[in-house]
Design an enzyme around this catalytic site. Structure first.
Site, mmCIF file in Angstrom:
data_model
loop_
_atom_site.group_PDB
_atom_site.id
_atom_site.type_symbol
_atom_site.label_atom_id
_atom_site.label_comp_id
_atom_site.label_asym_id
_atom_site.label_seq_id
_atom_site.Cartn_x
_atom_site.Cartn_y
_atom_site.Cartn_z
ATOM 1 N N GLY A 39 15.453 13.908 -7.098
ATOM 2 C CA GLY A 39 15.352 12.458 -7.259
ATOM 3 C C GLY A 39 14.856 11.804 -5.989
ATOM 4 O O GLY A 39 15.308 12.158 -4.908
ATOM 5 N N HIS A 40 13.902 10.908 -6.083
ATOM 6 C CA HIS A 40 13.547 10.119 -4.908
ATOM 7 C C HIS A 40 13.251 8.682 -5.324
ATOM 8 O O HIS A 40 12.742 8.426 -6.403
ATOM 9 C CB HIS A 40 12.394 10.719 -4.098
ATOM 10 N N GLN A 227 14.738 19.364 -2.400
ATOM 11 C CA GLN A 227 15.989 20.084 -2.079
ATOM 12 C C GLN A 227 16.058 20.409 -0.576
ATOM 13 O O GLN A 227 15.494 19.685 0.208
ATOM 14 C CB GLN A 227 16.138 21.339 -2.959
#
Ligand code: IMP
Length: 441
Positions: A39-40, A227
């Site tokens: 997620g960003h 990650q």
């Protein structure tokens, strides 16, 4: 040239802010591993964009590439692109034909296997996106690649081989009723349509050739790692890891650009000033027991809840042996340290400087997770620093950072033997103090 951005810890180090900052100087932003488990959040012109697959540079008019080392859920890809278009953007996203496709049965199997493992504490706390099962099929030579979606005959052959095996796995091994996700005809129909859209929009590329020709033309490429090093399948805390190589070597194998090219560029490790962990497994510097309240306040202040899953993250002090391990595995040319504002105002600030394991002092992580779980951290205490107006600090620059926080930063830089290129002092895009731009180095 290339700049590779790598997570130094367990993911969620705030890589997005730096990708965003330096991606602005790149022509192409390429991901080299992972999928929609990453997620960003990108904030542009006051608007917030939450992405999990599309490289964040695509929000800023950069070409975004998903390299061959990625696993691609085309439904997530299209929904993110559609949403960006609805919001008035025109993202240019290219997908490697050699990248593997996350199929519906992969997502279902991810959940089934995590459930089955939970009885024995072996569940990794996955994001449930089908990441592991897709990489498994890649290694097992029964995966579906993006290029296969463009050729219905090949796709049909592959599905007819693999889907019955997956159905048997779900039903006969795990005793779960297999649904539509395991139906060859239904999957074939849906994925040939996906292939048609990929073709109509000219989205697929030979990633190595595409990126190589940009580099030949003198363009700058930013490799966006997802990650982090300690959840790398090879260098991480196996089995509580993701199934790809977030470490810098992945930028070569996951894009088709040689390691000499990646190595001539910069490799920047992103460090969070403390630890957070969304998954399961040991965590020697974790704040538990009497320190639970401290963990709660760091969690709240740092917004430590999973971007993809919303789960509260576990919190720990900075783990320096983990960073030494990351510096070696990635060959950092520089680091960026985020979230020093989150530690401001605490009564105490500590780091795990080394570990004690079986009566011996150790300075890097042991190679087995069982031994890592038995490590007792030797904590080193730092003078705390006060909360200040961080936006003003960001405007003024490094010298405005409280002295005690500077001492902390200088210690981290010395321990990993790499200079600091940037410091994050708040969540806003403007709250990053840049000391060096890796594209200028
Ligand atoms: P998977 O990548 O969904 O298979 O999950 C495997 C492990 O990696 C789990 O412990 C996840 O919590 C962790 N993980 C995957 N993606 C991220 C991420 O973007 N940030 C932090 N942890 C992650």
């Amino acid at each position: 040239m290339t700049v590779t951005i790598v997570g130094s810890q367990l993911g969620d180090e705030g890589k997005g802010a730096l990708v965003d900052l330096w991606g602005g100087d790149a022509d192409v932003v390429a991901r080299y591993q992972g999928g929609d488990n990453a997620g960003h959040t990108v904030v542009e012109g006051g608007d917030e964009y939450k992405l999990s697959l599309v490289p964040s540079g695509a929000v800023r008019d950069k070409v975004g590439v998903l390299g061959n080392g990625c696993v691609v859920n085309p439904k997530t890809l299209f929904s993110e692109i559609d949403e960006l278009r609805e919001r008035g953007l025109d993202p240019d996203v290219r997908v490697a034909r050699r990248a593997h496709v996350i199929m519906p049965y992969h997502r279902v199997l991810d959940g089934i296997e995590e459930d089955a493992k939970s009885d024995s504490d072996l569940d990794a706390g996955t994001t449930g996106r089908g990441i592991g099962p897709t990489y498994e099929d890649k290694a097992g030579r029964r995966g579906i690649r993006v290029g296969d979606l463009l050729d219905p005959e090949v796709l049909r052959d592959r599905l007819e081989y693999v889907v019955p095996q997956k159905r048997a796995l779900a039903e006969d091994v795990f005793g779960v009723e297999a649904g539509e996700a395991f139906d060859v005809d239904a999957v074939f129909e849906e994925y040939t349509e996906i292939g048609e859209r990929l073709r109509d929009e000219s989205m697929t590329v030979n990633a190595g050739e595409f990126l190589g020709s940009h580099l030949d033309d003198g363009d700058d490429v930013l490799f966006e790692g997802a990650q982090g090093t300690s959840i790398d399948i090879d260098h991480g805390i196996y089995p509580y890891v993701t199934s790809s190589n977030p470490t810098a070597g992945g930028a070569a194998t996951g894009t088709g650009i040689g390691p000499t090219v990646v190595g001539r560029g910069e490799v920047v490790g992103i460090v969070k000033a403390y630890l957070s962990r969304v998954g399961t497994g040991p965590l020697p510097t974790e704040l538990t027991g009497d320190d639970e309240e401290l963990a709660d306040s760091i969690r709240e202040k740092g917004g430590e809840f999973g971007t993809v899953t919303g789960r509260p993250r576990r919190i720990g002090w900075l783990d320096i042996p983990m960073l030494r391990h990351a510096a070696r595995a990635n060959g950092f040319t520089g680091i960026a340290v985020n979230h020093i504002d989150v530690l401001a105002g605490l009564d105490e600030v500590k780091v795990g400087h080394s570990y004690d394991l079986d009566g011996e002092e150790r300075f890097t992580m042991p190679a087995t997770t069982e031994r890592w779980g038995r490590c007792e951290p030797n904590l080193r205490e730092f003078e705390p620093w006060n909360d200040v107006d961080w936006m003003a600090v960001a405007e003024e620059g490094y010298d405005a950072i409280p002295d005690n926080a500077q001492a902390y930063l200088e210690y981290v830089s010395a321990e990993v033997d790499a200079p600091i290129y940037a410091i994050g002092v708040g969540p806003d895009r403007a709250e990053t103090i840049e000391l060096a731009n890796p594209f200028d180095e």
